[in-house]
Design a protein around this motif. Structure first.
Motif, short mmCIF file in Angstrom:
data_model
loop_
_atom_site.label_atom_id
_atom_site.label_comp_id
_atom_site.label_asym_id
_atom_site.label_seq_id
_atom_site.Cartn_x
_atom_site.Cartn_y
_atom_site.Cartn_z
N SER A 1 0.82 -1.21 0.00
CA SER A 1 0.00 0.00 0.00
C SER A 1 0.85 1.26 0.00
N GLY A 2 0.15 2.41 -0.08
CA GLY A 2 0.80 3.70 0.07
C GLY A 2 0.95 4.04 1.54
N PRO A 3 1.33 5.28 1.87
CA PRO A 3 1.55 5.69 3.27
C PRO A 3 0.29 5.50 4.11
N GLU A 4 0.49 5.15 5.37
CA GLU A 4 -0.63 4.88 6.26
C GLU A 4 -1.52 6.10 6.47
N LEU B 1 -0.91 -6.96 5.13
CA LEU B 1 -0.73 -5.75 4.32
C LEU B 1 0.68 -5.22 4.52
N LEU B 2 1.36 -4.88 3.42
CA LEU B 2 2.69 -4.29 3.49
C LEU B 2 2.57 -2.80 3.17
N HIS B 3 3.11 -1.94 4.03
CA HIS B 3 3.03 -0.50 3.83
C HIS B 3 4.25 0.02 3.08
N GLY B 4 4.00 0.90 2.10
CA GLY B 4 5.06 1.58 1.37
C GLY B 4 4.88 3.07 1.47
N SER C 1 10.44 1.70 -1.77
CA SER C 1 9.58 0.93 -0.86
C SER C 1 9.04 -0.32 -1.55
N GLY C 2 8.80 -0.24 -2.84
CA GLY C 2 8.37 -1.42 -3.59
C GLY C 2 9.47 -2.46 -3.66
N TYR C 3 10.70 -1.99 -3.80
CA TYR C 3 11.84 -2.90 -3.86
C TYR C 3 12.01 -3.64 -2.53
N VAL C 4 11.93 -2.92 -1.43
CA VAL C 4 12.05 -3.54 -0.11
C VAL C 4 10.95 -4.57 0.11
N ALA C 5 9.71 -4.20 -0.25
CA ALA C 5 8.59 -5.14 -0.10
C ALA C 5 8.78 -6.35 -1.02
N ALA D 1 0.27 -3.30 -6.44
CA ALA D 1 1.14 -2.24 -5.92
C ALA D 1 0.35 -0.96 -5.70
N ALA D 2 0.82 -0.14 -4.77
CA ALA D 2 0.17 1.13 -4.45
C ALA D 2 0.12 2.05 -5.65
N ASN D 3 1.18 2.05 -6.44
CA ASN D 3 1.24 2.86 -7.66
C ASN D 3 2.29 2.25 -8.59
#
Length: 357
Positions: A194-197, A223-226, A232-236, A251-253
């Motif tokens: 996801s995007g920021p919380e 849920l994984l937060h980015g 952040s996508g790379y880390v997830a 992906a969030a975007n």
């Protein structure tokens, strides 16, 4: 020897024009505000004097005559994200067509003093209305209320049930289209980065993702937060690549999706043979990803157009100050999604009902 700055040139006044044209200042005022009851030859004489002296009519004076300053204020937090930049571009283009100018004021720190400063500046610059390209809830968090005399539209990253008028993309419908697409391809579930919380858009997308999986009777993964970034996508992606049950990710975007693709490639996970990836936004570069990215297209140009239309309706007294407009999203299927191996041979593509792009 110290350098002496030249004296600042005095601004040309209405009285200067009147003296050169040989008319009264009242006549100059009438010409500058578009008053029709001025003799043609006198009008031409005054306009010629204005041109010769470089006189610019006062916008406030025109507003007193016509009721509008023909200027809109735009407040935003950042141009760095895809949505704000493209929506602003559309608003500016539509404003020009409608005969309006745009005054842009960034609010880098969403504090009470920052908002007060922006609204004060808008008041000094005399705008007809304010368009806010940032999360509306930030105003409430610092105890701010919009000036009651100004029409306004809150556009991006806002809660559509909020008390301000909004125009935004239908984030929830976009997510539903993406999740259904992946489930129809035979994936047992869909993971979500996801995007920021604190982002209203990210929250709406996450809620829609969870609801769609629940409705389909599928397992809901953690849920994984980015933070909207490729990093952040790379880390997830490094995390998800080590999870044997992960075969599909929303992906969030598109930037987050780019990071996922990089992580999966490094970990030897083939996309889409082993893992399908769907982005969100449909940035121009999405077709150049490897593989080309299946994504949810937001119509930012339409959001901007409807935003401008809504605020002009309010200025003209033709619309409500609490309207909520959602612009439909569209699933664009490309090469990053495929039939799950659990359903047979993996082939890129999608059900006939999905749209290609």
């Amino acid at each position: 020897m110290p350098q002496i700055d030249p004296p600042r040139r005095r601004r040309v006044s209405m009285a200067d024009v009147a003296r050169l044209a040989g008319v009264s200042t009242q006549t100059v005022s009438r010409v500058s505000t578009g008053y029709s009851g001025v003799d043609g030859s006198t009008r031409r004489q005054v306009l010629a004097a204005m041109k010769e002296l470089g006189y610019r009519p006062n916008g406030a004076a025109r507003a007193l005559k016509h009721g509008e300053f023909k200027t809109l204020g735009v407040m935003l937090g950042s141009l760095a994200d895809t949505g704000s930049g493209r929506i602003l571009e559309s608003i500016a283009a539509q404003a020009v067509l409608a005969g309006y100018a745009i005054t842009l004021i960034p609010v880098q720190a969403p504090t009470r003093s920052g908002f007060i400063g922006a609204f004060t500046r808008f008041d000094e610059l005399a705008v007809d209305g304010i368009i806010i390209l940032m999360k509306a809830q930030l105003l409430d968090e610092v105890g701010m209320a919009l000036p009651p005399t100004l029409p306004h539209v809150v556009v991006v990253d806002s809660d559509i049930s909020h008390r301000y008028s909004t125009v935004d993309s239908d984030h929830a419908e976009g997510v539903r289209l993406a999740v259904r697409h992946l489930l129809k391809l035979g994936h047992r579930t869909v993971w979500h980065v996801s995007g920021p919380e604190q982002s209203a858009a990210a929250i709406r997308r996450a809620v829609a993702w969870r609801s769609e999986l629940e409705a389909a009777g599928q397992t809901i993964p953690p849920l994984l937060h980015g933070d909207w970034s490729a990093r952040s996508g790379y880390v997830a992606g490094l995390d998800l690549a080590d999870r044997p049950g992960c075969t599909a990710v929303l992906a969030a975007n598109d930037q987050t999706a780019l990071g996922l693709l990089k992580a999966f490639q490094e970990r030897g996970k083939d996309v889409p043979e082993q893992i399908s990836v769907v982005g969100f936004d449909d940035i121009p570069e999405a077709t150049s990803f490897i593989p080309s990215l299946t994504t949810v297209r937001q119509d930012f140009a339409e959001v901007g157009r409807l935003c401008l239309q809504e605020i002009l309706h309010q200025i003209r007294g033709e619309g409500s100050r609490r309207t909520q407009t959602l612009v439909p999203a569209q699933l664009v299927v490309r090469g990053s999604t495929a039939v799950s191996r659990a359903c047979g041979t993996a082939t890129s593509g999608s059900p006939p009902s999905a749209s290609a792009g």
